[in-house]
Design a protein around this motif. Structure first.
Motif, PDB file in Angstrom:
ATOM      1  N   UNK A   1       0.833  -1.209   0.000  1.00 25.93           N
ATOM      2  CA  UNK A   1       0.000   0.000   0.000  1.00 25.93           C
ATOM      3  C   UNK A   1       0.864   1.255   0.000  1.00 25.93           C
ATOM      4  N   UNK A   2       1.952   1.238   0.751  1.00 26.05           N
ATOM      5  CA  UNK A   2       2.862   2.391   0.769  1.00 26.05           C
ATOM      6  C   UNK A   2       3.488   2.588  -0.607  1.00 26.05           C
ATOM      7  N   UNK A   3       3.776   1.487  -1.289  1.00 23.33           N
ATOM      8  CA  UNK A   3       4.360   1.559  -2.633  1.00 23.33           C
ATOM      9  C   UNK A   3       3.364   2.182  -3.624  1.00 23.33           C
ATOM     10  N   UNK A   4       2.097   1.930  -3.431  1.00 25.87           N
ATOM     11  CA  UNK A   4       1.072   2.549  -4.280  1.00 25.87           C
ATOM     12  C   UNK A   4       0.917   4.035  -3.982  1.00 25.87           C
ATOM     13  N   UNK A   5       1.157   4.438  -2.739  1.00 25.22           N
ATOM     14  CA  UNK A   5       0.924   5.807  -2.276  1.00 25.22           C
ATOM     15  C   UNK A   5       2.136   6.734  -2.457  1.00 25.22           C
ATOM     16  N   UNK A   6       3.331   6.201  -2.328  1.00 25.63           N
ATOM     17  CA  UNK A   6       4.568   6.994  -2.327  1.00 25.63           C
ATOM     18  C   UNK A   6       4.799   7.701  -3.672  1.00 25.63           C
TER      19      UNK A   6
END
Length: 139
Positions: free
Chosen positions: A117-122
């Motif tokens: 999820x962080x990879x999608x958001x960053x």
């Protein structure tokens, strides 16, 4: 996109020169790593600077998605590895990255979900998506 902030850095001399931010906080000599045929002196290089920026941005994104999920994080560590190598398709060079992510006290399955999820958001992950290979390595 409406810019909320603009970072400005000026480079003189490329990989064997210097870089300075417009606010004076960042000021470094640049040097070519020995592995790329340079002297490998005391200067930094574009890959180290990119790794620092990516790691910091990604860890902030991770904190954000964890907060939204109601997960408390402690002692998170993100080690950003940025590799440069030959691009066989055109004879030039290309980058790849691996993010080593430590989430102490978080079950592996949940840690991997937060990492994705962080990879999608960053913003750095968004900028690199489809351009370079990025591996998420939850430790």
């Amino acid at each position: 996109m409406k810019a909320l902030y603009t970072a400005t850095a000026t480079v003189h001399g490329g990989r064997e020169g210097s870089v300075a931010s417009s606010d004076g906080v960042l000021k470094h000599e640049l040097s070519m790593p020995k592995e790329l045929g340079g002297a490998g002196s005391n200067g930094t290089n574009p890959e180290q600077l990119f790794a620092a920026g990516y790691g910091a941005c990604y860890e902030s994104a991770l904190a954000n998605v964890a907060r939204q999920a109601g997960v408390k994080l402690n002692d998170v560590e993100v080690t950003s590895n940025v590799m440069i190598g030959k691009d066989e398709s055109d004879g030039g060079f290309r980058l790849a990255a691996r993010l080593d992510i430590k989430l102490p006290g978080i079950e592996r399955e949940q840690a991997e979900e937060l990492a994705k999820k962080a990879h999608e958001f960053c913003p750095y992950s968004k900028a690199t998506r489809g351009n370079i290979d990025v591996e998420l390595n939850v430790i």
